[in-house]
Design a protein around this motif. Structure first.
Motif, PDB file in Angstrom:
ATOM      1  N   SER A  67      -1.686   3.745 -12.691  1.00  0.00           N
ATOM      2  CA  SER A  67      -3.032   3.366 -12.301  1.00  0.00           C
ATOM      3  C   SER A  67      -3.520   4.071 -11.048  1.00  0.00           C
ATOM      4  O   SER A  67      -4.682   4.397 -10.940  1.00  0.00           O
ATOM      5  N   ILE A  68      -2.670   4.342 -10.115  1.00  0.00           N
ATOM      6  CA  ILE A  68      -3.109   4.938  -8.861  1.00  0.00           C
ATOM      7  C   ILE A  68      -2.944   6.456  -8.875  1.00  0.00           C
ATOM      8  O   ILE A  68      -3.833   7.193  -8.497  1.00  0.00           O
ATOM      9  N   PHE A  69      -1.809   6.910  -9.356  1.00  0.00           N
ATOM     10  CA  PHE A  69      -1.497   8.326  -9.236  1.00  0.00           C
ATOM     11  C   PHE A  69      -1.680   9.097 -10.541  1.00  0.00           C
ATOM     12  O   PHE A  69      -1.503  10.287 -10.585  1.00  0.00           O
ATOM     13  N   GLY A  70      -1.968   8.418 -11.599  1.00  0.00           N
ATOM     14  CA  GLY A  70      -2.237   9.076 -12.864  1.00  0.00           C
ATOM     15  C   GLY A  70      -1.015   9.612 -13.566  1.00  0.00           C
ATOM     16  O   GLY A  70      -1.124  10.299 -14.561  1.00  0.00           O
ATOM     17  N   ALA A  71       0.179   9.345 -13.094  1.00  0.00           N
ATOM     18  CA  ALA A  71       1.398   9.819 -13.731  1.00  0.00           C
ATOM     19  C   ALA A  71       2.088   8.645 -14.404  1.00  0.00           C
ATOM     20  O   ALA A  71       2.091   7.541 -13.887  1.00  0.00           O
ATOM     21  N   ASP A  72       2.701   8.898 -15.524  1.00  0.00           N
ATOM     22  CA  ASP A  72       3.404   7.848 -16.259  1.00  0.00           C
ATOM     23  C   ASP A  72       4.891   8.153 -16.203  1.00  0.00           C
ATOM     24  O   ASP A  72       5.380   9.023 -16.936  1.00  0.00           O
ATOM     25  N   PRO A  73       5.633   7.479 -15.312  1.00  0.00           N
ATOM     26  CA  PRO A  73       7.056   7.797 -15.203  1.00  0.00           C
ATOM     27  C   PRO A  73       7.779   7.408 -16.498  1.00  0.00           C
ATOM     28  O   PRO A  73       7.743   6.270 -16.920  1.00  0.00           O
ATOM     29  N   THR A  74       8.384   8.384 -17.112  1.00  0.00           N
ATOM     30  CA  THR A  74       9.075   8.142 -18.371  1.00  0.00           C
ATOM     31  C   THR A  74      10.578   8.077 -18.189  1.00  0.00           C
ATOM     32  O   THR A  74      11.281   7.705 -19.102  1.00  0.00           O
ATOM     33  N   SER A  75      11.059   8.444 -17.031  1.00  0.00           N
ATOM     34  CA  SER A  75      12.500   8.422 -16.809  1.00  0.00           C
ATOM     35  C   SER A  75      12.804   7.632 -15.542  1.00  0.00           C
ATOM     36  O   SER A  75      11.927   7.434 -14.699  1.00  0.00           O
ATOM     37  N   PRO A  76      14.057   7.188 -15.404  1.00  0.00           N
ATOM     38  CA  PRO A  76      14.425   6.469 -14.173  1.00  0.00           C
ATOM     39  C   PRO A  76      14.208   7.299 -12.919  1.00  0.00           C
ATOM     40  O   PRO A  76      13.773   6.785 -11.895  1.00  0.00           O
ATOM     41  N   SER A  77      14.476   8.586 -12.986  1.00  0.00           N
ATOM     42  CA  SER A  77      14.284   9.424 -11.799  1.00  0.00           C
ATOM     43  C   SER A  77      12.801   9.528 -11.443  1.00  0.00           C
ATOM     44  O   SER A  77      12.434   9.558 -10.271  1.00  0.00           O
ATOM     45  N   ALA A  78      11.924   9.554 -12.448  1.00  0.00           N
ATOM     46  CA  ALA A  78      10.487   9.592 -12.176  1.00  0.00           C
ATOM     47  C   ALA A  78      10.045   8.282 -11.529  1.00  0.00           C
ATOM     48  O   ALA A  78       9.202   8.282 -10.628  1.00  0.00           O
ATOM     49  N   GLY A  79      10.654   7.184 -11.970  1.00  0.00           N
ATOM     50  CA  GLY A  79      10.346   5.885 -11.359  1.00  0.00           C
ATOM     51  C   GLY A  79      10.774   5.831  -9.909  1.00  0.00           C
ATOM     52  O   GLY A  79      10.049   5.322  -9.043  1.00  0.00           O
ATOM     53  N   VAL A  80      11.952   6.368  -9.615  1.00  0.00           N
ATOM     54  CA  VAL A  80      12.450   6.404  -8.241  1.00  0.00           C
ATOM     55  C   VAL A  80      11.544   7.279  -7.379  1.00  0.00           C
ATOM     56  O   VAL A  80      11.200   6.920  -6.248  1.00  0.00           O
ATOM     57  N   ARG A  81      11.112   8.419  -7.929  1.00  0.00           N
ATOM     58  CA  ARG A  81      10.202   9.289  -7.193  1.00  0.00           C
ATOM     59  C   ARG A  81       8.885   8.576  -6.892  1.00  0.00           C
ATOM     60  O   ARG A  81       8.336   8.691  -5.791  1.00  0.00           O
ATOM     61  N   ALA A  82       8.392   7.835  -7.866  1.00  0.00           N
ATOM     62  CA  ALA A  82       7.141   7.089  -7.658  1.00  0.00           C
ATOM     63  C   ALA A  82       7.324   6.035  -6.571  1.00  0.00           C
ATOM     64  O   ALA A  82       6.445   5.837  -5.730  1.00  0.00           O
ATOM     65  N   ASP A  83       8.487   5.354  -6.580  1.00  0.00           N
ATOM     66  CA  ASP A  83       8.753   4.361  -5.538  1.00  0.00           C
ATOM     67  C   ASP A  83       8.822   5.017  -4.166  1.00  0.00           C
ATOM     68  O   ASP A  83       8.270   4.504  -3.188  1.00  0.00           O
ATOM     69  N   GLU A  84       9.516   6.164  -4.087  1.00  0.00           N
ATOM     70  CA  GLU A  84       9.617   6.871  -2.819  1.00  0.00           C
ATOM     71  C   GLU A  84       8.251   7.355  -2.345  1.00  0.00           C
ATOM     72  O   GLU A  84       7.922   7.277  -1.166  1.00  0.00           O
ATOM     73  N   PHE A  85       7.446   7.843  -3.280  1.00  0.00           N
ATOM     74  CA  PHE A  85       6.112   8.318  -2.949  1.00  0.00           C
ATOM     75  C   PHE A  85       5.258   7.149  -2.438  1.00  0.00           C
ATOM     76  O   PHE A  85       4.550   7.280  -1.430  1.00  0.00           O
ATOM     77  N   GLY A  86       5.345   6.018  -3.106  1.00  0.00           N
ATOM     78  CA  GLY A  86       4.612   4.826  -2.672  1.00  0.00           C
ATOM     79  C   GLY A  86       5.044   4.375  -1.288  1.00  0.00           C
ATOM     80  O   GLY A  86       4.223   3.984  -0.455  1.00  0.00           O
ATOM     81  N   GLN A  87       6.346   4.444  -1.032  1.00  0.00           N
ATOM     82  CA  GLN A  87       6.887   4.085   0.279  1.00  0.00           C
ATOM     83  C   GLN A  87       6.344   5.007   1.360  1.00  0.00           C
ATOM     84  O   GLN A  87       5.957   4.556   2.434  1.00  0.00           O
ATOM     85  N   ARG A  88       6.295   6.309   1.082  1.00  0.00           N
ATOM     86  CA  ARG A  88       5.782   7.279   2.050  1.00  0.00           C
ATOM     87  C   ARG A  88       4.296   7.031   2.319  1.00  0.00           C
ATOM     88  O   ARG A  88       3.835   7.128   3.465  1.00  0.00           O
ATOM     89  N   ILE A  89       3.538   6.735   1.272  1.00  0.00           N
ATOM     90  CA  ILE A  89       2.114   6.444   1.454  1.00  0.00           C
ATOM     91  C   ILE A  89       1.936   5.200   2.331  1.00  0.00           C
ATOM     92  O   ILE A  89       1.122   5.187   3.259  1.00  0.00           O
ATOM     93  N   GLU A  90       2.716   4.186   2.036  1.00  0.00           N
ATOM     94  CA  GLU A  90       2.630   2.960   2.820  1.00  0.00           C
ATOM     95  C   GLU A  90       2.966   3.213   4.283  1.00  0.00           C
ATOM     96  O   GLU A  90       2.251   2.764   5.180  1.00  0.00           O
ATOM     97  N   GLU A  91       4.026   3.964   4.530  1.00  0.00           N
ATOM     98  CA  GLU A  91       4.407   4.267   5.922  1.00  0.00           C
ATOM     99  C   GLU A  91       3.320   5.087   6.619  1.00  0.00           C
ATOM    100  O   GLU A  91       3.009   4.842   7.791  1.00  0.00           O
ATOM    101  N   ALA A  92       2.720   6.016   5.899  1.00  0.00           N
ATOM    102  CA  ALA A  92       1.651   6.832   6.499  1.00  0.00           C
ATOM    103  C   ALA A  92       0.445   5.968   6.836  1.00  0.00           C
ATOM    104  O   ALA A  92      -0.168   6.134   7.891  1.00  0.00           O
ATOM    105  N   LEU A  93       0.115   5.059   5.957  1.00  0.00           N
ATOM    106  CA  LEU A  93      -1.036   4.180   6.228  1.00  0.00           C
ATOM    107  C   LEU A  93      -0.764   3.234   7.393  1.00  0.00           C
ATOM    108  O   LEU A  93      -1.663   2.933   8.179  1.00  0.00           O
ATOM    109  N   LEU A  94       0.476   2.779   7.508  1.00  0.00           N
ATOM    110  CA  LEU A  94       0.814   1.879   8.605  1.00  0.00           C
ATOM    111  C   LEU A  94       0.813   2.579   9.962  1.00  0.00           C
ATOM    112  O   LEU A  94       0.581   1.964  10.983  1.00  0.00           O
ATOM    113  N   GLN A  95       1.058   3.889   9.945  1.00  0.00           N
ATOM    114  CA  GLN A  95       1.042   4.640  11.198  1.00  0.00           C
ATOM    115  C   GLN A  95      -0.389   4.890  11.613  1.00  0.00           C
ATOM    116  O   GLN A  95      -0.783   4.999  12.685  1.00  0.00           O
TER     117      GLN A  95
END
Length: 152
Positions: A124-152
């Motif tokens: 919904s946000i990034f337009g990518a559909d993670p089809t594998s566990p590694s893609a899901g982990v990347r999406a989680d890491e990307f979300g974490q980085r976005i959150e940290e950037a917004l908090l700074q």
């Protein structure tokens, strides 16, 4: 002495007695002004707020706050007491409006990106559909980085 003057004197006497701790005087004040306070609340709340909040709840909280602060009131007349009561009740109405507004906005709760399911983020946000566990982990890491950037 006219009727208004007698009522004013009676109110002043009751207020002073209640300030001194006389429970009967406090009850008399409550009984005497409850109908007027109900009327004030009903008129000032407006139709929308009356649909969300019970009038009697606002009346009860407003009178409770007023009588808690009774010691700070300087009794001069029946009119000054009515005005003071009206202002106390109006503050309670404003507090109710603020509370309802806060509820509409989620009561101040903040949801972090990492609180959302990673597949929801990816699709919904990034337009990518993670089809594998590694893609899901990347999406989680990307979300974490976005959150940290917004908090700074």
């Amino acid at each position: 002495m006219d009727d208004a003057s007698e009522r004013s004197d009676a109110t002043t006497i009751l207020v002073r007695a209640a300030q001194a701790g006389d429970a009967a005087a406090l009850e008399s004040l409550f009984a005497r002004y409850l109908p007027r306070v109900r009327q004030i609340v009903a008129l000032r709340m407006g139709r929308k707020l009356r649909q969300l909040i019970e009038i009697d709840d606002v009346v009860q909280e407003g009178l409770l706050d007023a009588f808690k602060g009774l010691k700070s009131f300087e009794p001069r007349s029946d009119g000054s007491f009515r005005n003071w009561l009206a202002r106390c009740v109006e503050r309670e109405i404003v507090d109710c409006v603020r509370t309802e507004t806060r509820k509409k906005r989620g009561q101040g709760t903040v949801r972090r990106f990492s609180d959302y399911d990673s597949s929801l983020l990816g699709s919904s946000i990034f337009g990518a559909d993670p089809t594998s566990p590694s893609a899901g982990v990347r999406a989680d890491e990307f979300g974490q980085r976005i959150e940290e950037a917004l908090l700074q």
